[in-house]
Each structure stands twice: as C-alpha cells, then as structure tokens.
Design a protein around this motif. Structure first.
Motif, PDB file in Angstrom:
ATOM      1  N   ASP A 105       0.822  -1.218   0.000  1.00 47.85           N
ATOM      2  CA  ASP A 105       0.000   0.000   0.000  1.00 47.85           C
ATOM      3  C   ASP A 105       0.851   1.261   0.000  1.00 47.85           C
ATOM      4  N   LEU A 106       2.026   1.202   0.600  1.00 46.29           N
ATOM      5  CA  LEU A 106       2.925   2.357   0.644  1.00 46.29           C
ATOM      6  C   LEU A 106       3.634   2.604  -0.687  1.00 46.29           C
ATOM      7  N   GLY A 107       3.509   1.656  -1.600  1.00 41.18           N
ATOM      8  CA  GLY A 107       4.129   1.815  -2.909  1.00 41.18           C
ATOM      9  C   GLY A 107       5.477   1.153  -3.056  1.00 41.18           C
ATOM     10  N   PHE A 108       5.866   0.342  -2.079  1.00 45.48           N
ATOM     11  CA  PHE A 108       7.113  -0.406  -2.209  1.00 45.48           C
ATOM     12  C   PHE A 108       6.961  -1.470  -3.293  1.00 45.48           C
ATOM     13  N   LYS A 109       8.080  -1.775  -3.956  1.00 50.90           N
ATOM     14  CA  LYS A 109       8.100  -2.838  -4.948  1.00 50.90           C
ATOM     15  C   LYS A 109       9.314  -3.734  -4.691  1.00 50.90           C
ATOM     16  N   ALA A 110       9.084  -5.047  -4.755  1.00 54.12           N
ATOM     17  CA  ALA A 110      10.151  -6.006  -4.476  1.00 54.12           C
ATOM     18  C   ALA A 110      10.021  -7.211  -5.386  1.00 54.12           C
ATOM     19  N   ILE A 111      11.142  -7.895  -5.593  1.00 52.83           N
ATOM     20  CA  ILE A 111      11.175  -9.101  -6.401  1.00 52.83           C
ATOM     21  C   ILE A 111      11.910 -10.182  -5.612  1.00 52.83           C
ATOM     22  N   THR A 112      11.451 -11.419  -5.704  1.00 53.03           N
ATOM     23  CA  THR A 112      12.129 -12.504  -4.996  1.00 53.03           C
ATOM     24  C   THR A 112      13.452 -12.835  -5.685  1.00 53.03           C
ATOM     25  N   VAL A 113      14.497 -12.983  -4.877  1.00 55.36           N
ATOM     26  CA  VAL A 113      15.822 -13.310  -5.415  1.00 55.36           C
ATOM     27  C   VAL A 113      16.303 -14.671  -4.930  1.00 55.36           C
ATOM     28  N   CYS A 114      15.648 -15.224  -3.908  1.00 51.76           N
ATOM     29  CA  CYS A 114      16.033 -16.512  -3.355  1.00 51.76           C
ATOM     30  C   CYS A 114      14.818 -17.154  -2.714  1.00 51.76           C
ATOM     31  N   VAL A 115      14.576 -18.438  -3.004  1.00 50.91           N
ATOM     32  CA  VAL A 115      13.481 -19.154  -2.349  1.00 50.91           C
ATOM     33  C   VAL A 115      13.976 -20.516  -1.884  1.00 50.91           C
ATOM     34  N   ASN A 116      13.420 -20.989  -0.790  1.00 53.25           N
ATOM     35  CA  ASN A 116      13.734 -22.297  -0.240  1.00 53.25           C
ATOM     36  C   ASN A 116      13.153 -23.368  -1.158  1.00 53.25           C
ATOM     37  N   ALA A 117      14.013 -24.170  -1.765  1.00 53.49           N
ATOM     38  CA  ALA A 117      13.568 -25.142  -2.759  1.00 53.49           C
ATOM     39  C   ALA A 117      12.700 -26.248  -2.167  1.00 53.49           C
ATOM     40  N   LYS A 118      12.774 -26.444  -0.859  1.00 48.27           N
ATOM     41  CA  LYS A 118      11.940 -27.461  -0.222  1.00 48.27           C
ATOM     42  C   LYS A 118      10.482 -27.021  -0.146  1.00 48.27           C
ATOM     43  N   LEU A 119      10.263 -25.704  -0.114  1.00 45.03           N
ATOM     44  CA  LEU A 119       8.928 -25.165   0.095  1.00 45.03           C
ATOM     45  C   LEU A 119       8.336 -24.474  -1.123  1.00 45.03           C
ATOM     46  N   LEU A 120       9.203 -23.948  -1.986  1.00 43.53           N
ATOM     47  CA  LEU A 120       8.736 -23.193  -3.145  1.00 43.53           C
ATOM     48  C   LEU A 120       9.487 -23.630  -4.399  1.00 43.53           C
ATOM     49  N   GLY A 121       8.773 -23.686  -5.510  1.00 37.17           N
ATOM     50  CA  GLY A 121       9.383 -24.105  -6.758  1.00 37.17           C
ATOM     51  C   GLY A 121      10.100 -22.973  -7.474  1.00 37.17           C
ATOM     52  N   GLU A 122      10.740 -23.323  -8.560  1.00 37.62           N
ATOM     53  CA  GLU A 122      11.492 -22.364  -9.372  1.00 37.62           C
ATOM     54  C   GLU A 122      10.626 -21.195  -9.818  1.00 37.62           C
ATOM     55  N   GLU A 123       9.335 -21.430 -10.003  1.00 37.26           N
ATOM     56  CA  GLU A 123       8.437 -20.384 -10.502  1.00 37.26           C
ATOM     57  C   GLU A 123       8.247 -19.234  -9.526  1.00 37.26           C
ATOM     58  N   PHE A 124       8.636 -19.427  -8.262  1.00 38.57           N
ATOM     59  CA  PHE A 124       8.461 -18.370  -7.270  1.00 38.57           C
ATOM     60  C   PHE A 124       9.662 -17.433  -7.176  1.00 38.57           C
ATOM     61  N   VAL A 125      10.792 -17.793  -7.779  1.00 33.88           N
ATOM     62  CA  VAL A 125      11.959 -16.925  -7.721  1.00 33.88           C
ATOM     63  C   VAL A 125      12.004 -16.040  -8.962  1.00 33.88           C
ATOM     64  N   GLY A 126      12.442 -14.791  -8.775  1.00 31.60           N
ATOM     65  CA  GLY A 126      12.432 -13.844  -9.881  1.00 31.60           C
ATOM     66  C   GLY A 126      11.043 -13.305 -10.155  1.00 31.60           C
ATOM     67  N   ARG A 127      10.220 -13.316  -9.119  1.00 32.10           N
ATOM     68  CA  ARG A 127       8.823 -12.896  -9.266  1.00 32.10           C
ATOM     69  C   ARG A 127       8.543 -11.663  -8.405  1.00 32.10           C
ATOM     70  N   VAL A 128       7.858 -10.684  -8.969  1.00 33.13           N
ATOM     71  CA  VAL A 128       7.522  -9.460  -8.243  1.00 33.13           C
ATOM     72  C   VAL A 128       6.471  -9.766  -7.186  1.00 33.13           C
ATOM     73  N   ILE A 129       6.635  -9.186  -6.002  1.00 37.15           N
ATOM     74  CA  ILE A 129       5.681  -9.374  -4.915  1.00 37.15           C
ATOM     75  C   ILE A 129       4.430  -8.536  -5.191  1.00 37.15           C
ATOM     76  N   ASP A 130       3.293  -9.185  -5.325  1.00 44.18           N
ATOM     77  CA  ASP A 130       2.030  -8.479  -5.534  1.00 44.18           C
ATOM     78  C   ASP A 130       0.895  -9.329  -4.967  1.00 44.18           C
ATOM     79  N   GLU A 131      -0.326  -8.905  -5.178  1.00 42.38           N
ATOM     80  CA  GLU A 131      -1.472  -9.612  -4.626  1.00 42.38           C
ATOM     81  C   GLU A 131      -1.555 -11.055  -5.138  1.00 42.38           C
ATOM     82  N   GLN A 132      -1.232 -11.260  -6.396  1.00 39.81           N
ATOM     83  CA  GLN A 132      -1.288 -12.611  -6.949  1.00 39.81           C
ATOM     84  C   GLN A 132      -0.222 -13.501  -6.327  1.00 39.81           C
ATOM     85  N   PHE A 133       0.942 -12.930  -6.078  1.00 38.48           N
ATOM     86  CA  PHE A 133       2.014 -13.689  -5.415  1.00 38.48           C
ATOM     87  C   PHE A 133       1.526 -14.200  -4.063  1.00 38.48           C
TER      88      PHE A 133
END
Length: 241
Positions: A140-168
């Motif tokens: 809501d404050l207007g920050f923007k972020a992208i995932t650069v590292c994800v735990n492979a045990k919990l999240l797949g490759e599709e979650f890394v390099g992804r912008v944080i938003d409502e769909q994420f």
C-alpha cells in the motif's frame, strides 16, 4: 537523538522497518550495515549482487558499511568478524541498532545476547505484527520487491524472480509465511517511499544451489536453522544485474 545504525538486508522487511524508524524522531539513522559474501561479492543469503546493494544505499541517501565473510564460514569465525565490526561501531558511538525481524523469538534472543556484549540496544519496528498486515502495508505504501532466493523445499522455481504483488500472496502455499519470516524466500526492494529513484535492474538466469552445514558447529547449525528455514540447504536463486 540516539545514534543508530540499521541492519539492512536489501529486502522488503528491512525496507518497511527503515521507513518506520526514519519517521521516529528518537533515532538518528545515518548508517546501513549489510553482511556480504566476499568470495562472490553478493549479499549474504539473498545472493544479490553488491552493485545493486550499493545502488539501493545511494538512492536511500544513507551511508553503507559492508561486513565481509568468506563463502564457507563457521559460526566461530562469523562471531569473530561480527564482534570486530560491532566494536568499531561502538567506537563511533553508536548506541542503537534496528532490525526488521517479526516473530522469531530465538533469533531475537540470539541478537540481544550479542548486542549486550557491546552495550548496544536492539530496536524492532515490526516485532509481533501480523505478517499479512505487514506485507499489505508494504504494498500500500508503494514499495516494490522481487524474490531473489526461495527455499527449494517449500517453493518451486516459478516463485523466484517474481515481483511481490497480490497474486504472489494468493499463490503462496498455506505452510509458507507471507513475509517469508522463516526463511522461505528473500527479496530485493527496488522502489518505494524511502528511495529517491527506482533501482534499474535486469532479471537474469535462475540457479538451484545446495549448501553443506558444518556438522560439528552447533552455533552454525543454529544460525542456519534460523535464517535458512530449519536446516534446509537447497535454494533457487534469480540473478539480477
């Protein structure tokens, strides 16, 4: 005002905590401190290139101090390097330091023990807040972020390099904290109210990396458990340039 340095991770929780503490007249934050891997010139855990870390600090307008560690570091060496760095900050009359931690009690207790050794007071602007509310406020404050590292045990490759938003948020599995507080994922913040200008970058390749813990180093295993999600040692990284 209390002379204060900020533990800057380059990620979203750090960004929101910094935003909040900069509005508090009791603290004078004039230094960002970040741990980096000196063998690869990247931010510890996040895998972010130092160049982008430096661009963040420049856009924020606060001086940056990096604490360098080798890629293969035992907890004893980690503690030695950190103690030297903290002693130098005490010599410069820093009395307080800020963290973006949210709810990990053991990690906070560990930090407080180390800070007490040098008589520095830890401050936690996000402590015990609901993580869903934290992430929503971040967006809501207007920050923007992208995932650069994800735990492979919990999240797949599709979650890394992804912008944080409502769909994420909607796509995250139920067993993953929305802020990644257990080490499920790490982010790079590239825009928001603390920045003078957005950080330009290009999304590069994704890589799966695995790490070996020091079995005979209990403290090191403790550190890995708190920051790497319960001894998980395989992570997807997205290289940003």
């Amino acid at each position: 005002m209390k002379k204060t340095y900020f533990n800057w991770s380059s990620g979203k929780d750090s960004a929101l905590a910094l935003y909040k503490i900069l509005q508090d007249a009791d603290y004078n934050v004039d230094l960002l401190v970040t741990t980096v891997n000196k063998d690869f010139n990247r931010v510890s855990m996040h895998g972010l290139r130092n160049e982008l870390l430096f661009k963040q600090a420049e856009s924020i307008g606060i001086n940056l101090k990096t604490i360098e560690f080798p890629a293969d570091v035992t907890m004893s060496l980690y503690s030695e390097i950190m103690k030297e760095a903290m002693d130098s900050l005490v010599e410069k009359e820093y009395s307080h330091t800020i963290f973006g931690d949210i709810f990990l009690e053991d990690l906070k207790a560990y930090r407080e023990t180390k800070l007490a050794e040098v008589n520095i007071k830890g401050v936690y602007p996000l402590w015990k807040r609901d993580t869903k509310e934290i992430l929503q406020e971040f967006l809501d404050l207007g920050f923007k972020a992208i995932t650069v590292c994800v735990n492979a045990k919990l999240l797949g490759e599709e979650f890394v390099g992804r912008v944080i938003d409502e769909q994420f948020i909607k796509d995250l599995p139920e067993n993953v904290d929305v802020c990644g507080e257990n080490g499920e994922f790490h982010t790079f913040v590239f825009d928001g109210p603390i920045f003078k200008n957005p950080i330009d970058f290009t999304v590069g390749e994704k890589t799966l990396r695995s790490y070996t813990l020091h079995d005979n180093d209990d403290d090191n295993c403790y550190q890995a458990k708190k920051e790497d999600a319960s001894h998980d040692t395989s992570f997807w990284y997205c290289d940003l340039t």
